[in-house]
Design a protein around this motif. Sequence first.
Motif, PDB file in Angstrom:
ATOM      1  N   THR A   1      -4.218  -4.730  -2.355  1.00 36.56           N
ATOM      2  CA  THR A   1      -3.071  -4.977  -1.477  1.00 36.56           C
ATOM      3  C   THR A   1      -2.711  -6.455  -1.450  1.00 36.56           C
ATOM      4  O   THR A   1      -1.536  -6.837  -1.602  1.00 36.56           O
TER       5      THR A   1
ATOM      6  N   SER B   1       0.807  -1.222   0.000  1.00 34.66           N
ATOM      7  CA  SER B   1       0.000   0.000   0.000  1.00 34.66           C
ATOM      8  C   SER B   1       0.839   1.271   0.000  1.00 34.66           C
ATOM      9  O   SER B   1       0.325   2.358  -0.275  1.00 34.66           O
TER      10      SER B   1
ATOM     11  N   VAL C   1      -9.433  -1.692  -2.024  1.00 36.98           N
ATOM     12  CA  VAL C   1      -8.050  -1.475  -1.593  1.00 36.98           C
ATOM     13  C   VAL C   1      -7.485  -2.748  -0.974  1.00 36.98           C
ATOM     14  O   VAL C   1      -6.324  -3.107  -1.204  1.00 36.98           O
TER      15      VAL C   1
ATOM     16  N   ALA D   1      -9.658  -0.153   5.397  1.00 32.95           N
ATOM     17  CA  ALA D   1      -9.705   0.128   3.958  1.00 32.95           C
ATOM     18  C   ALA D   1     -10.949  -0.483   3.331  1.00 32.95           C
ATOM     19  O   ALA D   1     -11.484  -1.488   3.809  1.00 32.95           O
ATOM     20  N   GLU D   2     -11.409   0.121   2.251  1.00 34.25           N
ATOM     21  CA  GLU D   2     -12.528  -0.468   1.532  1.00 34.25           C
ATOM     22  C   GLU D   2     -12.063  -1.710   0.782  1.00 34.25           C
ATOM     23  O   GLU D   2     -10.867  -1.922   0.566  1.00 34.25           O
TER      24      GLU D   2
ATOM     25  N   PRO E   1      -4.133  -1.422   4.647  1.00 37.01           N
ATOM     26  CA  PRO E   1      -4.471  -0.231   5.433  1.00 37.01           C
ATOM     27  C   PRO E   1      -5.663  -0.504   6.346  1.00 37.01           C
ATOM     28  O   PRO E   1      -6.602  -1.211   5.971  1.00 37.01           O
TER      29      PRO E   1
ATOM     30  N   GLU F   1       2.151   2.770   2.558  1.00 36.08           N
ATOM     31  CA  GLU F   1       1.956   3.614   3.739  1.00 36.08           C
ATOM     32  C   GLU F   1       3.296   3.851   4.444  1.00 36.08           C
ATOM     33  O   GLU F   1       4.045   2.914   4.715  1.00 36.08           O
TER      34      GLU F   1
END
Length: 226
Positions: free
Chosen positions: A175, A128, A171, A167-168, A164, A130
């Motif tokens: 990932t 992701s 996503v 996350a929806e 994440p 992040e």
Amino acid sequence: MPYPELAERLAAVRAAIDGAIARGGHQQRVAVVAVTKTHGPDAVRAAWAAGLHDVGENRVQEALQKMAEVDVPLRWHLIGHLQRNKVKQLDGFALVHSMDSARLADALHEEGVRRQRPIDVLLQVNVSGETSKGGYGPDDVRAEAERLTTLPGVVVRGVMTMAPFDAEERVLRATFAGAREARTALLEAGHPAAELSMGMSGDYEVGVEEGATMVRLGTLLFGARG
């Protein structure tokens, strides 16, 4: 008896995993790693009594304290960040999920050579991107997969990733698909990289649908730490 609801919760999790395997179509076997961080040794014993043979800890020191108090033959997984100065304390762990950099890979290799027994690891991939998460970037995996073939002190068993938080679904799937691609790169380089450690209490069913072979579950099994 501590954690009286664990058996019932585990049965519900296993049923959900079976459904996710059927939906995903990967036909993989899925191990539940019971995350006992912040819970005491009773949680580890309860996990064993419920039929769970894999437990995960975030911190080496906390795990070592529990290992000294629990005498059942569990497989201990280190799932949290590992500092290089702690690699000499890994003897009791069956698998390190968090090999997140080339420098750590080198330190693990050196320890595996020193103890004359390679360390089983998963390559942590930050799909992701992040900044709060460690791990290799997806674009770095192929080159690192080749380099790791020269380090006999580690055996790369697969990939670990974290999606994440909250996350929806789109996503999450992106990932987890990225982790699958990273595992493919490891396999193509010749590593025995069968494992995909992905999915936690909030997203494990999507992880399994996307091919996870290990899910890391804490709150869902043991509840919040009281």
